[in-house]
Design a protein around this motif. Sequence first.
Motif, PDB file in Angstrom:
ATOM      1  N   GLN A   1       0.828  -1.194   0.000  1.00 52.35           N
ATOM      2  CA  GLN A   1       0.000   0.000   0.000  1.00 52.35           C
ATOM      3  C   GLN A   1       0.869   1.253   0.000  1.00 52.35           C
ATOM      4  OE1 GLN A   1      -3.464   0.328  -0.276  1.00 52.35           O
ATOM      5  NE2 GLN A   1      -2.743   2.424  -0.607  1.00 52.35           N
ATOM      6  N   PHE A   2       1.973   1.211   0.749  1.00 48.07           N
ATOM      7  CA  PHE A   2       2.867   2.365   0.801  1.00 48.07           C
ATOM      8  C   PHE A   2       3.344   2.727  -0.599  1.00 48.07           C
ATOM      9  CE2 PHE A   2       7.000   4.387   0.988  1.00 48.07           C
ATOM     10  CZ  PHE A   2       6.832   5.345   1.976  1.00 48.07           C
ATOM     11  N   LEU A   3       3.783   1.708  -1.356  1.00 48.04           N
ATOM     12  CA  LEU A   3       4.324   1.992  -2.691  1.00 48.04           C
ATOM     13  C   LEU A   3       3.232   2.444  -3.661  1.00 48.04           C
ATOM     14  CD1 LEU A   3       6.956  -0.794  -2.740  1.00 48.04           C
ATOM     15  CD2 LEU A   3       7.417   1.616  -3.197  1.00 48.04           C
ATOM     16  N   GLN A   4       2.028   1.880  -3.521  1.00 50.19           N
ATOM     17  CA  GLN A   4       0.929   2.316  -4.398  1.00 50.19           C
ATOM     18  C   GLN A   4       0.613   3.790  -4.167  1.00 50.19           C
ATOM     19  OE1 GLN A   4      -2.100  -0.437  -3.182  1.00 50.19           O
ATOM     20  NE2 GLN A   4      -0.789  -2.159  -3.707  1.00 50.19           N
ATOM     21  N   SER A   5       0.520   4.168  -2.894  1.00 54.07           N
ATOM     22  CA  SER A   5       0.220   5.569  -2.582  1.00 54.07           C
ATOM     23  C   SER A   5       1.397   6.451  -2.972  1.00 54.07           C
ATOM     24  CB  SER A   5      -0.061   5.728  -1.086  1.00 54.07           C
ATOM     25  OG  SER A   5      -1.044   4.822  -0.687  1.00 54.07           O
ATOM     26  N   TYR A   6       2.609   5.902  -2.795  1.00 54.47           N
ATOM     27  CA  TYR A   6       3.804   6.675  -3.135  1.00 54.47           C
ATOM     28  C   TYR A   6       3.854   6.968  -4.626  1.00 54.47           C
ATOM     29  CZ  TYR A   6       8.648   8.203  -3.173  1.00 54.47           C
ATOM     30  OH  TYR A   6       9.782   8.947  -3.333  1.00 54.47           O
ATOM     31  N   LEU A   7       3.521   5.957  -5.443  1.00 55.25           N
ATOM     32  CA  LEU A   7       3.527   6.148  -6.899  1.00 55.25           C
ATOM     33  C   LEU A   7       2.551   7.260  -7.294  1.00 55.25           C
ATOM     34  CD1 LEU A   7       4.448   5.169  -9.722  1.00 55.25           C
ATOM     35  CD2 LEU A   7       2.541   3.573  -9.693  1.00 55.25           C
ATOM     36  N   MET A   8       1.364   7.238  -6.658  1.00 51.46           N
ATOM     37  CA  MET A   8       0.358   8.256  -6.962  1.00 51.46           C
ATOM     38  C   MET A   8       0.871   9.653  -6.568  1.00 51.46           C
ATOM     39  SD  MET A   8      -3.481   8.559  -5.410  1.00 51.46           S
ATOM     40  CE  MET A   8      -2.994   8.894  -3.726  1.00 51.46           C
ATOM     41  N   ALA A   9       1.410   9.760  -5.355  1.00 54.94           N
ATOM     42  CA  ALA A   9       1.906  11.059  -4.885  1.00 54.94           C
ATOM     43  C   ALA A   9       3.074  11.529  -5.745  1.00 54.94           C
ATOM     44  CB  ALA A   9       2.334  10.955  -3.420  1.00 54.94           C
ATOM     45  N   PHE A  10       3.939  10.593  -6.127  1.00 55.28           N
ATOM     46  CA  PHE A  10       5.095  10.943  -6.949  1.00 55.28           C
ATOM     47  C   PHE A  10       4.649  11.466  -8.311  1.00 55.28           C
ATOM     48  CE2 PHE A  10       8.124   9.849 -10.263  1.00 55.28           C
ATOM     49  CZ  PHE A  10       9.269  10.466  -9.795  1.00 55.28           C
ATOM     50  N   MET A  11       3.696  10.769  -8.945  1.00 58.35           N
ATOM     51  CA  MET A  11       3.243  11.195 -10.273  1.00 58.35           C
ATOM     52  C   MET A  11       2.544  12.553 -10.207  1.00 58.35           C
ATOM     53  SD  MET A  11       4.403   9.048 -12.406  1.00 58.35           S
ATOM     54  CE  MET A  11       3.687   9.732 -13.873  1.00 58.35           C
ATOM     55  N   TRP A  12       1.913  12.823  -9.061  1.00 64.01           N
ATOM     56  CA  TRP A  12       1.236  14.115  -8.866  1.00 64.01           C
ATOM     57  C   TRP A  12       2.269  15.247  -8.882  1.00 64.01           C
ATOM     58  CZ3 TRP A  12      -0.752  16.527  -3.783  1.00 64.01           C
ATOM     59  CH2 TRP A  12      -1.774  17.437  -4.039  1.00 64.01           C
ATOM     60  N   CYS A  13       3.325  15.076  -8.074  1.00 62.11           N
ATOM     61  CA  CYS A  13       4.358  16.120  -8.008  1.00 62.11           C
ATOM     62  C   CYS A  13       5.147  16.184  -9.309  1.00 62.11           C
ATOM     63  CB  CYS A  13       5.313  15.845  -6.847  1.00 62.11           C
ATOM     64  SG  CYS A  13       4.499  15.916  -5.258  1.00 62.11           S
ATOM     65  N   LEU A  14       5.425  15.017  -9.906  1.00 60.86           N
ATOM     66  CA  LEU A  14       6.163  15.003 -11.178  1.00 60.86           C
ATOM     67  C   LEU A  14       5.359  15.730 -12.254  1.00 60.86           C
ATOM     68  CD1 LEU A  14       8.778  13.782 -12.506  1.00 60.86           C
ATOM     69  CD2 LEU A  14       7.277  12.025 -13.436  1.00 60.86           C
ATOM     70  N   GLY A  15       4.029  15.593 -12.186  1.00 61.93           N
ATOM     71  CA  GLY A  15       3.166  16.255 -13.163  1.00 61.93           C
ATOM     72  C   GLY A  15       3.344  17.765 -13.144  1.00 61.93           C
ATOM     73  N   VAL A  16       3.397  18.345 -11.938  1.00 57.98           N
ATOM     74  CA  VAL A  16       3.590  19.798 -11.843  1.00 57.98           C
ATOM     75  C   VAL A  16       4.974  20.168 -12.367  1.00 57.98           C
ATOM     76  CG1 VAL A  16       3.644  21.760 -10.278  1.00 57.98           C
ATOM     77  CG2 VAL A  16       2.008  19.934  -9.891  1.00 57.98           C
ATOM     78  N   THR A  17       5.986  19.382 -11.987  1.00 60.16           N
ATOM     79  CA  THR A  17       7.364  19.676 -12.387  1.00 60.16           C
ATOM     80  C   THR A  17       7.514  19.641 -13.903  1.00 60.16           C
ATOM     81  OG1 THR A  17       7.900  18.347 -10.441  1.00 60.16           O
ATOM     82  CG2 THR A  17       9.738  19.132 -11.770  1.00 60.16           C
ATOM     83  N   LEU A  18       7.134  18.513 -14.500  1.00 60.02           N
ATOM     84  CA  LEU A  18       7.312  18.358 -15.944  1.00 60.02           C
ATOM     85  C   LEU A  18       6.344  19.241 -16.721  1.00 60.02           C
ATOM     86  CD1 LEU A  18       7.890  14.542 -16.408  1.00 60.02           C
ATOM     87  CD2 LEU A  18       9.560  16.372 -16.487  1.00 60.02           C
ATOM     88  N   GLY A  19       5.149  19.413 -16.184  1.00 59.37           N
ATOM     89  CA  GLY A  19       4.187  20.297 -16.845  1.00 59.37           C
ATOM     90  C   GLY A  19       4.745  21.707 -16.940  1.00 59.37           C
ATOM     91  N   CYS A  20       5.394  22.163 -15.856  1.00 56.15           N
ATOM     92  CA  CYS A  20       5.998  23.502 -15.882  1.00 56.15           C
ATOM     93  C   CYS A  20       7.125  23.549 -16.902  1.00 56.15           C
ATOM     94  CB  CYS A  20       6.531  23.877 -14.497  1.00 56.15           C
ATOM     95  SG  CYS A  20       5.230  24.399 -13.369  1.00 56.15           S
ATOM     96  N   LEU A  21       7.961  22.513 -16.923  1.00 55.19           N
ATOM     97  CA  LEU A  21       9.058  22.475 -17.906  1.00 55.19           C
ATOM     98  C   LEU A  21       8.488  22.571 -19.322  1.00 55.19           C
ATOM     99  CD1 LEU A  21      12.095  21.965 -18.506  1.00 55.19           C
ATOM    100  CD2 LEU A  21      11.584  19.523 -18.520  1.00 55.19           C
ATOM    101  N   ALA A  22       7.433  21.797 -19.586  1.00 50.27           N
ATOM    102  CA  ALA A  22       6.850  21.775 -20.928  1.00 50.27           C
ATOM    103  C   ALA A  22       6.176  23.109 -21.256  1.00 50.27           C
ATOM    104  CB  ALA A  22       5.845  20.632 -21.044  1.00 50.27           C
ATOM    105  N   LEU A  23       5.436  23.677 -20.298  1.00 52.42           N
ATOM    106  CA  LEU A  23       4.780  24.967 -20.558  1.00 52.42           C
ATOM    107  C   LEU A  23       5.816  26.053 -20.815  1.00 52.42           C
ATOM    108  CD1 LEU A  23       1.888  25.110 -17.947  1.00 52.42           C
ATOM    109  CD2 LEU A  23       1.670  24.985 -20.409  1.00 52.42           C
ATOM    110  N   GLY A  24       6.934  25.977 -20.094  1.00 51.08           N
ATOM    111  CA  GLY A  24       8.012  26.941 -20.320  1.00 51.08           C
ATOM    112  C   GLY A  24       8.527  26.844 -21.741  1.00 51.08           C
ATOM    113  N   MET A  25       8.667  25.607 -22.240  1.00 57.17           N
ATOM    114  CA  MET A  25       9.159  25.427 -23.606  1.00 57.17           C
ATOM    115  C   MET A  25       8.111  25.892 -24.621  1.00 57.17           C
ATOM    116  SD  MET A  25      11.475  21.956 -23.483  1.00 57.17           S
ATOM    117  CE  MET A  25      10.289  20.799 -22.846  1.00 57.17           C
ATOM    118  N   VAL A  26       6.837  25.607 -24.316  1.00 62.52           N
ATOM    119  CA  VAL A  26       5.769  26.085 -25.200  1.00 62.52           C
ATOM    120  C   VAL A  26       5.830  27.610 -25.294  1.00 62.52           C
ATOM    121  CG1 VAL A  26       3.273  26.387 -25.400  1.00 62.52           C
ATOM    122  CG2 VAL A  26       4.205  24.143 -24.865  1.00 62.52           C
TER     123      VAL A  26
END
Lengths: 407, 179
Positions: free
Chosen positions: A42-67
Amino acid sequence: MVINETADVAIPELAGVQRRAFAVGAVAALVSAIGLFVNVDQFLQSYLMAFMWCLGVTLGCLALGMVHQLSGGAWGVVLRRPIGAAARVLPVMTALFLPIVVGARHLYIWTHADVVAADEALQHKQLYLNTPFWIVRAILYFAVWNALSYVLNRWSAEQDRTADPRIARKMQLVSAGGLVAYGVTITFASFDWLMSLEPRWYSTIYGVLVMGGQGLSALAFLIVTIVWLSRRAPLDRIIVASHFHDVGNLMLAFVMLWAYFSFSQYLIIWAGNLPAEIAWYQHRLQTGWRAVGVALVLFHFAVPFVLLLSRVIKRTPDLLVKVALGVLFVRLIDLFWLIAPEFHMQGLAISWLDVALPIALAAVWLGCFVRQLRGRAILPVHDPQFDEALGRIIERGAPPRTRTSEP
Amino acid sequence: MATRSSIYGLMAEFDDPAALVTAAQRARQDGYSCMDGYAPYPIEELHHALGSPTTRLPLVVLIGGLLGCGGGYAMQYWMSAVAYPLNIGGKPLHSWPAFIPVTFECTILAAALSAVLGMLALNGLPQPYHPVFNVPRFALASRNRFFLCIEAADPKFDLEQTRRFLETLNPREVSTVAD
């Protein structure tokens, strides 16, 4: 006071935000660590979700910056520094991926030799879905993302220092290739980390679905950030309603994009009605998970869509920030919908770790973000589009751009 | 001499956009509301200075969009479930997921048409005749002059007083616009 002072000096409150974020992150991480001993899966399942959430903001910002490097526009000039600061959290996100590598056996059934041995389809997929190659690919993704973030941030800092007009052109060229690289890497990363949770199932639109979600997460986060910044000097005299209007419209576009991708996937699988494809929806729509799906249609699409149609809401920071916070929250629910049903096929199941780990990772992420934001000026004063984007800001009572302003 | 009823308004001519914007602001402070500014290119500040009236166009577009949405769905329901029932892949005749793309397209189509037609209906275009063209110098409005016209329909309009007011704004010329 001048605008090209570092944000640390210009906005003293940032230090307190960073301290509080790290404090909350530390407490939540300690509490979550108990889960590691109680229920590793359960820890890893929740961790994957939380990680993808934060990664989404990080990479989304990188991509929007390039756009923005390619498209231009006033919205991006105002957002440039928060975008850069978010992208500079990537090294931390890279380190935070390690638990997923270590715990891959708890998440991905294709890592189990006995499961693969009993399933012919998985044997054929082993050429791609095997642990060493999966790790090599992850290294490649993070290498590409970190390199893009590093190069663009370094040049942006150089532009601030030297005001060299050639730098803008260089950033454009890298962004053009960088967006293609981001599109390819995030597609495969979403296949590797999320879609392979159910290795027999496939959807070709999955990559852009995750990509659109990341863009939406990033925009929602950036709106929250600039609303906060616009209530304080020096940005209170610089950011005007039209900037909020632009980012509000962009958020509306991303809400619709997400709905379009999600519905396309559903419509194609529903129309085809093939056993291998419909399983993913059967786990979700014929059990208690259906409630989450309905909630997503309502709160990830219908409600923000209707609210963001309103010109008044988009131009009123206090209202826009509420919509953006809501969108950030439903982004987490969307990832919950993608991940959790794979492990609880019998019906809706929420663990306390699904709450604690997102708080922990988001707070740590926020602390790192604020730390990065403090290190540079809050606006790119030597961006070629600066004057066009911000208008005659001095007449609105804003401080001058630099101490030694040109005659 | 034209009689009161055959006058459309009074028109002041300015050399630069800043003077026009200032004039519009002053006229509004003075209590005039029925007026319009004319310039060779769009001036954003002028829009605000004239006290841009709220437009009902968004409402027209919303209604158009909703009608397109409901109409598109109803059309498909009628075709697939009533007029020509056809079993496709064993799915129910009324299969809502299949109707969504066309419903969406109909929404956009009707909303876009309402936007164009509603815009034309609300702004009165196309308009082959407009009194402002009775002033010969108005031809310069498409070149390098800027005009402010206070209309006779304004409750505060008075041929003598309004002319005197416009003279205080330092125009090149103030002309009477015949209706």
